[in-house]
Write a protein that holds these residues in place. Sequence first.
Motif, short mmCIF file in Angstrom:
data_model
loop_
_atom_site.label_atom_id
_atom_site.label_comp_id
_atom_site.label_asym_id
_atom_site.label_seq_id
_atom_site.Cartn_x
_atom_site.Cartn_y
_atom_site.Cartn_z
N GLY A 1 9.57 -43.55 85.62
CA GLY A 1 9.85 -44.80 86.33
C GLY A 1 11.30 -45.21 86.20
O GLY A 1 11.94 -45.60 87.20
N TYR A 2 11.85 -45.10 84.99
CA TYR A 2 13.26 -45.44 84.80
C TYR A 2 14.17 -44.46 85.54
O TYR A 2 15.19 -44.85 86.12
CB TYR A 2 13.61 -45.46 83.31
CG TYR A 2 13.08 -46.67 82.58
CD1 TYR A 2 13.19 -47.92 83.13
CD2 TYR A 2 12.49 -46.54 81.32
CE1 TYR A 2 12.70 -49.03 82.47
CE2 TYR A 2 12.00 -47.65 80.65
CZ TYR A 2 12.11 -48.90 81.23
OH TYR A 2 11.62 -50.00 80.58
N ILE A 3 13.81 -43.17 85.52
CA ILE A 3 14.63 -42.18 86.22
C ILE A 3 14.66 -42.47 87.72
O ILE A 3 15.73 -42.41 88.35
CB ILE A 3 14.09 -40.76 85.95
CG1 ILE A 3 14.33 -40.36 84.49
CG2 ILE A 3 14.75 -39.74 86.88
CD1 ILE A 3 13.72 -39.03 84.11
N SER A 4 13.52 -42.80 88.30
CA SER A 4 13.45 -43.01 89.75
C SER A 4 14.22 -44.24 90.20
O SER A 4 14.75 -44.26 91.31
CB SER A 4 11.99 -43.13 90.19
OG SER A 4 11.41 -44.32 89.71
N LEU A 5 14.33 -45.26 89.33
CA LEU A 5 14.98 -46.50 89.74
C LEU A 5 16.40 -46.66 89.20
O LEU A 5 17.22 -47.33 89.83
CB LEU A 5 14.14 -47.70 89.30
CG LEU A 5 12.84 -47.93 90.07
CD1 LEU A 5 12.08 -49.11 89.50
CD2 LEU A 5 13.12 -48.16 91.55
N LEU A 6 16.70 -46.08 88.06
CA LEU A 6 18.00 -46.31 87.43
C LEU A 6 18.99 -45.17 87.64
O LEU A 6 20.20 -45.40 87.75
CB LEU A 6 17.83 -46.56 85.93
CG LEU A 6 16.96 -47.75 85.51
CD1 LEU A 6 16.96 -47.91 84.01
CD2 LEU A 6 17.42 -49.03 86.18
N VAL A 7 18.49 -43.93 87.69
CA VAL A 7 19.41 -42.79 87.74
C VAL A 7 20.09 -42.61 89.10
O VAL A 7 21.31 -42.43 89.14
CB VAL A 7 18.68 -41.50 87.30
CG1 VAL A 7 19.57 -40.27 87.52
CG2 VAL A 7 18.29 -41.59 85.83
#
Length: 311
Positions: free
Chosen positions: A279-285
């Motif tokens: 979830g963090y990868i999809s939104l933050l990266v």
Amino acid sequence: MSAVNDTKFTPAVFLLTGIPGQEDVHLWISIPLCLMYVISIVGNSVILFVIKTDPSLHEPMYIFLSMLAITDLGISISTLPTILGIYLFNSREISFEACFAQLFFIHLLQLIESSMLLLMAFDRFVAICNPLRHASILTLQRIDNMGLVFVLRSVAVIFPLPFLLKRFRYCRDNVLSHSYCLHQEVMKAACSDITVNNIYGLFVTLLTVGLDSLLIFLSYVMILKTALSIASNAECLRALNTCVSHLCAVVMFYSAEIGLAVIHRFGKGSSPLLKTVLGYISLLVPPLINPIVYSVKSRHLRAGIIRAFIK
């Protein structure tokens, strides 16, 4: 009808979650998260400023890049309050209205990002496969119209989500497994029949992200076929090199997006940590990496940044 279904219990708030099992080090985790947000917001803002103020960058490739930067800024801003609220202040509560608004903007901006990546693939396809007509095909008016059509498409398919969720009875555990609200998570907290939401969510995914990724793949098949037909190896590599930045953006966005969608739908026994990380990868990266990759790989954009800030 069962007694459970006759009883309507709607909690006043949802509870968001940080990284499972790492509650004691949330403050330390907030440091790299803050750094990521600063780099994302500053990096995309710089790209927007440079493209807007430098007439030499008023070309289709950079106009599409500016649209992507606007979308990345929106994604960063829409997730920042709840993610940093959890890690800095342990503020886990979010009201129903705020949760529905956040998931609307997150899903909307993700679909717009998918659309922008498709338009950028189309730009690379025309530039390599039909270079003599590139300027006549991708006029400024046509670029604006294509961007508007894809934004309206995204709004049209995402607009019903908050209303579909609002009609539910919420009588289950109202703890979400992310630091922000997603449609897949909120509907699982309902005690009503969520079949319609499941079907509609799958339809939206296939119509937008699924279709966009397929068209991008077909575009690159044609690009590769055209590049390999070029007699000179140097010219072939030069043509393919113009696609590297876009390919990086595509791989980062779709790999995390598709992985998270699969876990939400089929990975009932999957690790909560894996779901959180994806979830963090999809939104933050993507908002973090896109401006860095394009600034490094695009010589004209890099020169524009230098001209703008080193005079």
